[in-house]
Motif scaffolding. Structure first.
Motif, PDB file in Angstrom:
ATOM      1  N   ASP A 127     -77.718 -43.439 -58.469  1.00  0.00           N
ATOM      2  CA  ASP A 127     -78.696 -44.515 -58.253  1.00  0.00           C
ATOM      3  C   ASP A 127     -79.425 -44.284 -56.929  1.00  0.00           C
ATOM      4  O   ASP A 127     -79.239 -45.024 -55.963  1.00  0.00           O
ATOM      5  N   ALA A 128     -80.250 -43.248 -56.899  1.00  0.00           N
ATOM      6  CA  ALA A 128     -80.935 -42.861 -55.664  1.00  0.00           C
ATOM      7  C   ALA A 128     -81.862 -43.954 -55.142  1.00  0.00           C
ATOM      8  O   ALA A 128     -82.140 -44.022 -53.937  1.00  0.00           O
ATOM      9  N   ALA A 129     -82.329 -44.824 -56.014  1.00  0.00           N
ATOM     10  CA  ALA A 129     -83.244 -45.886 -55.596  1.00  0.00           C
ATOM     11  C   ALA A 129     -82.594 -46.839 -54.598  1.00  0.00           C
ATOM     12  O   ALA A 129     -83.270 -47.474 -53.786  1.00  0.00           O
ATOM     13  N   ASN A 130     -81.268 -46.933 -54.658  1.00  0.00           N
ATOM     14  CA  ASN A 130     -80.546 -47.828 -53.752  1.00  0.00           C
ATOM     15  C   ASN A 130     -79.836 -47.073 -52.624  1.00  0.00           C
ATOM     16  O   ASN A 130     -78.884 -47.593 -52.030  1.00  0.00           O
ATOM     17  N   ARG A 131     -80.298 -45.878 -52.344  1.00  0.00           N
ATOM     18  CA  ARG A 131     -79.674 -45.049 -51.309  1.00  0.00           C
ATOM     19  C   ARG A 131     -79.520 -45.803 -49.980  1.00  0.00           C
ATOM     20  O   ARG A 131     -78.431 -45.820 -49.379  1.00  0.00           O
ATOM     21  N   GLU A 132     -80.605 -46.417 -49.526  1.00  0.00           N
ATOM     22  CA  GLU A 132     -80.581 -47.085 -48.223  1.00  0.00           C
ATOM     23  C   GLU A 132     -79.568 -48.222 -48.203  1.00  0.00           C
ATOM     24  O   GLU A 132     -78.825 -48.402 -47.228  1.00  0.00           O
ATOM     25  N   LEU A 133     -79.519 -48.985 -49.282  1.00  0.00           N
ATOM     26  CA  LEU A 133     -78.561 -50.094 -49.374  1.00  0.00           C
ATOM     27  C   LEU A 133     -77.130 -49.570 -49.282  1.00  0.00           C
ATOM     28  O   LEU A 133     -76.306 -50.101 -48.524  1.00  0.00           O
ATOM     29  N   TYR A 134     -76.828 -48.534 -50.061  1.00  0.00           N
ATOM     30  CA  TYR A 134     -75.477 -47.988 -50.060  1.00  0.00           C
ATOM     31  C   TYR A 134     -75.097 -47.426 -48.692  1.00  0.00           C
ATOM     32  O   TYR A 134     -73.967 -47.610 -48.218  1.00  0.00           O
ATOM     33  N   GLN A 135     -76.018 -46.753 -48.054  1.00  0.00           N
ATOM     34  CA  GLN A 135     -75.732 -46.174 -46.742  1.00  0.00           C
ATOM     35  C   GLN A 135     -75.510 -47.263 -45.698  1.00  0.00           C
ATOM     36  O   GLN A 135     -74.624 -47.148 -44.842  1.00  0.00           O
ATOM     37  N   GLN A 136     -76.300 -48.320 -45.770  1.00  0.00           N
ATOM     38  CA  GLN A 136     -76.128 -49.437 -44.828  1.00  0.00           C
ATOM     39  C   GLN A 136     -74.779 -50.119 -45.048  1.00  0.00           C
ATOM     40  O   GLN A 136     -74.073 -50.439 -44.079  1.00  0.00           O
ATOM     41  N   ASN A 137     -74.429 -50.344 -46.300  1.00  0.00           N
ATOM     42  CA  ASN A 137     -73.150 -50.994 -46.595  1.00  0.00           C
ATOM     43  C   ASN A 137     -71.972 -50.111 -46.188  1.00  0.00           C
ATOM     44  O   ASN A 137     -70.943 -50.613 -45.713  1.00  0.00           O
ATOM     45  N   LEU A 138     -72.115 -48.806 -46.386  1.00  0.00           N
ATOM     46  CA  LEU A 138     -71.058 -47.888 -45.955  1.00  0.00           C
ATOM     47  C   LEU A 138     -70.881 -47.948 -44.441  1.00  0.00           C
ATOM     48  O   LEU A 138     -69.739 -47.991 -43.941  1.00  0.00           O
ATOM     49  N   ALA A 139     -71.982 -47.944 -43.714  1.00  0.00           N
ATOM     50  CA  ALA A 139     -71.905 -47.993 -42.249  1.00  0.00           C
ATOM     51  C   ALA A 139     -71.202 -49.267 -41.786  1.00  0.00           C
ATOM     52  O   ALA A 139     -70.346 -49.237 -40.892  1.00  0.00           O
ATOM     53  N   SER A 140     -71.552 -50.391 -42.414  1.00  0.00           N
ATOM     54  CA  SER A 140     -70.930 -51.666 -42.064  1.00  0.00           C
ATOM     55  C   SER A 140     -69.440 -51.657 -42.390  1.00  0.00           C
ATOM     56  O   SER A 140     -68.599 -52.041 -41.565  1.00  0.00           O
ATOM     57  N   PHE A 141     -69.113 -51.201 -43.595  1.00  0.00           N
ATOM     58  CA  PHE A 141     -67.711 -51.151 -43.999  1.00  0.00           C
ATOM     59  C   PHE A 141     -66.913 -50.222 -43.089  1.00  0.00           C
ATOM     60  O   PHE A 141     -65.812 -50.568 -42.639  1.00  0.00           O
ATOM     61  N   SER A 142     -67.445 -49.048 -42.821  1.00  0.00           N
ATOM     62  CA  SER A 142     -66.722 -48.053 -42.024  1.00  0.00           C
ATOM     63  C   SER A 142     -66.419 -48.569 -40.626  1.00  0.00           C
ATOM     64  O   SER A 142     -65.321 -48.363 -40.098  1.00  0.00           O
ATOM     65  N   GLN A 143     -67.380 -49.247 -40.023  1.00  0.00           N
ATOM     66  CA  GLN A 143     -67.169 -49.798 -38.687  1.00  0.00           C
ATOM     67  C   GLN A 143     -66.064 -50.850 -38.697  1.00  0.00           C
ATOM     68  O   GLN A 143     -65.136 -50.817 -37.874  1.00  0.00           O
ATOM     69  N   ARG A 144     -66.152 -51.772 -39.655  1.00  0.00           N
ATOM     70  CA  ARG A 144     -65.136 -52.822 -39.737  1.00  0.00           C
ATOM     71  C   ARG A 144     -63.771 -52.241 -40.104  1.00  0.00           C
ATOM     72  O   ARG A 144     -62.731 -52.679 -39.593  1.00  0.00           O
ATOM     73  N   TRP A 145     -63.767 -51.239 -40.988  1.00  0.00           N
ATOM     74  CA  TRP A 145     -62.504 -50.642 -41.446  1.00  0.00           C
ATOM     75  C   TRP A 145     -61.825 -49.855 -40.322  1.00  0.00           C
ATOM     76  O   TRP A 145     -60.595 -49.932 -40.166  1.00  0.00           O
ATOM     77  N   GLN A 146     -62.601 -49.121 -39.551  1.00  0.00           N
ATOM     78  CA  GLN A 146     -62.030 -48.365 -38.436  1.00  0.00           C
ATOM     79  C   GLN A 146     -61.441 -49.296 -37.382  1.00  0.00           C
ATOM     80  O   GLN A 146     -60.363 -49.029 -36.834  1.00  0.00           O
ATOM     81  N   GLN A 147     -62.137 -50.378 -37.104  1.00  0.00           N
ATOM     82  CA  GLN A 147     -61.611 -51.352 -36.154  1.00  0.00           C
ATOM     83  C   GLN A 147     -60.313 -51.976 -36.673  1.00  0.00           C
ATOM     84  O   GLN A 147     -59.342 -52.145 -35.912  1.00  0.00           O
ATOM     85  N   TYR A 176     -60.085 -50.317 -56.436  1.00  0.00           N
ATOM     86  CA  TYR A 176     -61.336 -49.558 -56.521  1.00  0.00           C
ATOM     87  C   TYR A 176     -62.508 -50.452 -56.906  1.00  0.00           C
ATOM     88  O   TYR A 176     -63.656 -50.151 -56.559  1.00  0.00           O
ATOM     89  N   ALA A 177     -62.238 -51.539 -57.583  1.00  0.00           N
ATOM     90  CA  ALA A 177     -63.281 -52.547 -57.789  1.00  0.00           C
ATOM     91  C   ALA A 177     -63.671 -53.144 -56.443  1.00  0.00           C
ATOM     92  O   ALA A 177     -64.855 -53.361 -56.151  1.00  0.00           O
ATOM     93  N   ALA A 178     -62.668 -53.395 -55.590  1.00  0.00           N
ATOM     94  CA  ALA A 178     -62.936 -53.962 -54.262  1.00  0.00           C
ATOM     95  C   ALA A 178     -63.703 -52.983 -53.384  1.00  0.00           C
ATOM     96  O   ALA A 178     -64.625 -53.383 -52.651  1.00  0.00           O
ATOM     97  N   LEU A 179     -63.352 -51.710 -53.448  1.00  0.00           N
ATOM     98  CA  LEU A 179     -64.062 -50.716 -52.649  1.00  0.00           C
ATOM     99  C   LEU A 179     -65.507 -50.564 -53.118  1.00  0.00           C
ATOM    100  O   LEU A 179     -66.442 -50.490 -52.305  1.00  0.00           O
ATOM    101  N   ALA A 180     -65.705 -50.555 -54.430  1.00  0.00           N
ATOM    102  CA  ALA A 180     -67.065 -50.467 -54.973  1.00  0.00           C
ATOM    103  C   ALA A 180     -67.895 -51.665 -54.540  1.00  0.00           C
ATOM    104  O   ALA A 180     -69.084 -51.532 -54.220  1.00  0.00           O
ATOM    105  N   ALA A 181     -67.294 -52.839 -54.496  1.00  0.00           N
ATOM    106  CA  ALA A 181     -68.022 -54.043 -54.082  1.00  0.00           C
ATOM    107  C   ALA A 181     -68.445 -53.955 -52.625  1.00  0.00           C
ATOM    108  O   ALA A 181     -69.522 -54.454 -52.253  1.00  0.00           O
ATOM    109  N   GLU A 182     -67.627 -53.324 -51.783  1.00  0.00           N
ATOM    110  CA  GLU A 182     -67.991 -53.164 -50.373  1.00  0.00           C
ATOM    111  C   GLU A 182     -69.250 -52.314 -50.223  1.00  0.00           C
ATOM    112  O   GLU A 182     -70.085 -52.568 -49.358  1.00  0.00           O
ATOM    113  N   ILE A 183     -69.390 -51.306 -51.067  1.00  0.00           N
ATOM    114  CA  ILE A 183     -70.507 -50.371 -50.930  1.00  0.00           C
ATOM    115  C   ILE A 183     -71.758 -50.856 -51.675  1.00  0.00           C
ATOM    116  O   ILE A 183     -72.876 -50.677 -51.194  1.00  0.00           O
TER     117      ILE A 183
END
Length: 306
Positions: free
Chosen positions: A164-184, A37-44
């Protein structure tokens, strides 16, 4: 010409100095109960958070001492991420109480249980003491199923944005990147693992339940006679017959489980035994969530070939 008197100059200089001395927006302090879960948090979060793992791959997450250093870390935490389903029941409540950090006491604030966000396997219909150390909320080792991890990434991102709403865009971008790589990667793992389907194994504990389910492998028994109970001589002798009857090919255990029983059974039965990485850091190759799954499948395929 605009004139600034001495008093105004002092006020302006003071304002500029104060602005220079004010710290940047504080990073989130994340306390992860386990390395996965430390690793998952780092991805996001990327580099926008301070992440601490309370345990290592060489430690049994069921049994951890509530050390003063862990209490201090939890006292400063904005978010605590744990497996849940009572995996940490023996030590997490003590840390929460002694840290006196109201932010991480409940899941409506800064507490995140992974098992709350996916479907758990092996939820017992009834529970009594004769069954051993059974998890009433189901098997908590959900991080070893890539499909569930994808869902956890989405749920964790929502929690981070809440905090941490101030970093919403960052988290969403990182999620999109992670999700794409993870699904592949998930598609790749499913293809690679086809030869493992139907392979019968014995495990020390139900630690690999979700991995075996994802790979369509079959667990026929545990080295533990009951969850939480060490292997007994009589139980191991019974397993000898099961290995022969069920044509078991492999005995699996983790770095934090005693290898003696696995070694005895494997030698007596003439099958392969394997210490399989259970989480991030489980060996030199499994250093993040992607390489953990890569490593597990590679090792299992090697055992299958041998």
């Amino acid at each position: 010409m605009v004139r600034i008197n001495f008093k105004q100059a002092l006020l302006l200089a003071g304002s500029l100095l104060a602005g220079a001395l004010l710290p940047a927006k504080a990073e989130l302090n994340i306390f992860a109960c386990e390395p996965e879960y430390a690793a998952l948090a780092a991805e996001i979060t990327g580099e926008s958070a301070n992440i601490f793992s309370a345990t290592t791959a060489q430690q049994d997450p069921h049994f951890i001492q509530a050390r003063p250093s862990l209490i201090a870390k939890m006292r400063r935490a904005d978010l605590v991420i744990c497996a849940g389903a009572d995996l940490e029941i023996g030590w997490l409540p003590m840390l929460q109480m002694k840290s006196n950090n109201r932010q991480v006491q409940t899941t409506d604030k800064g507490l995140f249980y992974a098992a709350d966000h996916v479907e758990n396997l092996d939820i017992p219909v009834t529970v009594d003491r004769s069954m051993g150390d059974v998890h009433t909320l189901g098997n908590p080792h959900v991080h070893l199923d890539p499909v569930r991890v994808g869902k956890l990434a989405t749920a964790l991102t929502a929690k981070l944005i809440d905090l941490d709403a101030a970093n919403r865009e960052l988290y969403q971008q990182n999620l999109a990147s992670f999700s794409q790589r993870w699904q592949q990667a998930t598609v790749k793992w499913q293809q690679q693992a086809k030869p493992l389907a139907g392979m019968k194994v014995i495990t020390y504990h139900a630690s690999f339940r979700y991995l075996l389910d994802f790979l369509a492998m079959e667990k026929v028994a545990d080295l533990e006679p009951k969850p939480g109970m060490p292997p007994s001589s009589s139980h191991l002798r019974q397993l000898l017959d099961i290995v022969d009857e069920q044509q078991v090919q492999l005995v699996l255990y983790t770095a934090y489980q005693d290898a003696k029983a696995a070694k005895w059974l494997a030698e007596k039965a003439g099958v392969v035994r394997m210490q399989l990485p259970y989480t991030v850091g489980g060996d030199q190759h499994a250093q993040d969530l992607f390489s953990l799954m890569d490593r597990q499948i590679a090792m299992l395929l090697s055992a299958k070939r041998n």
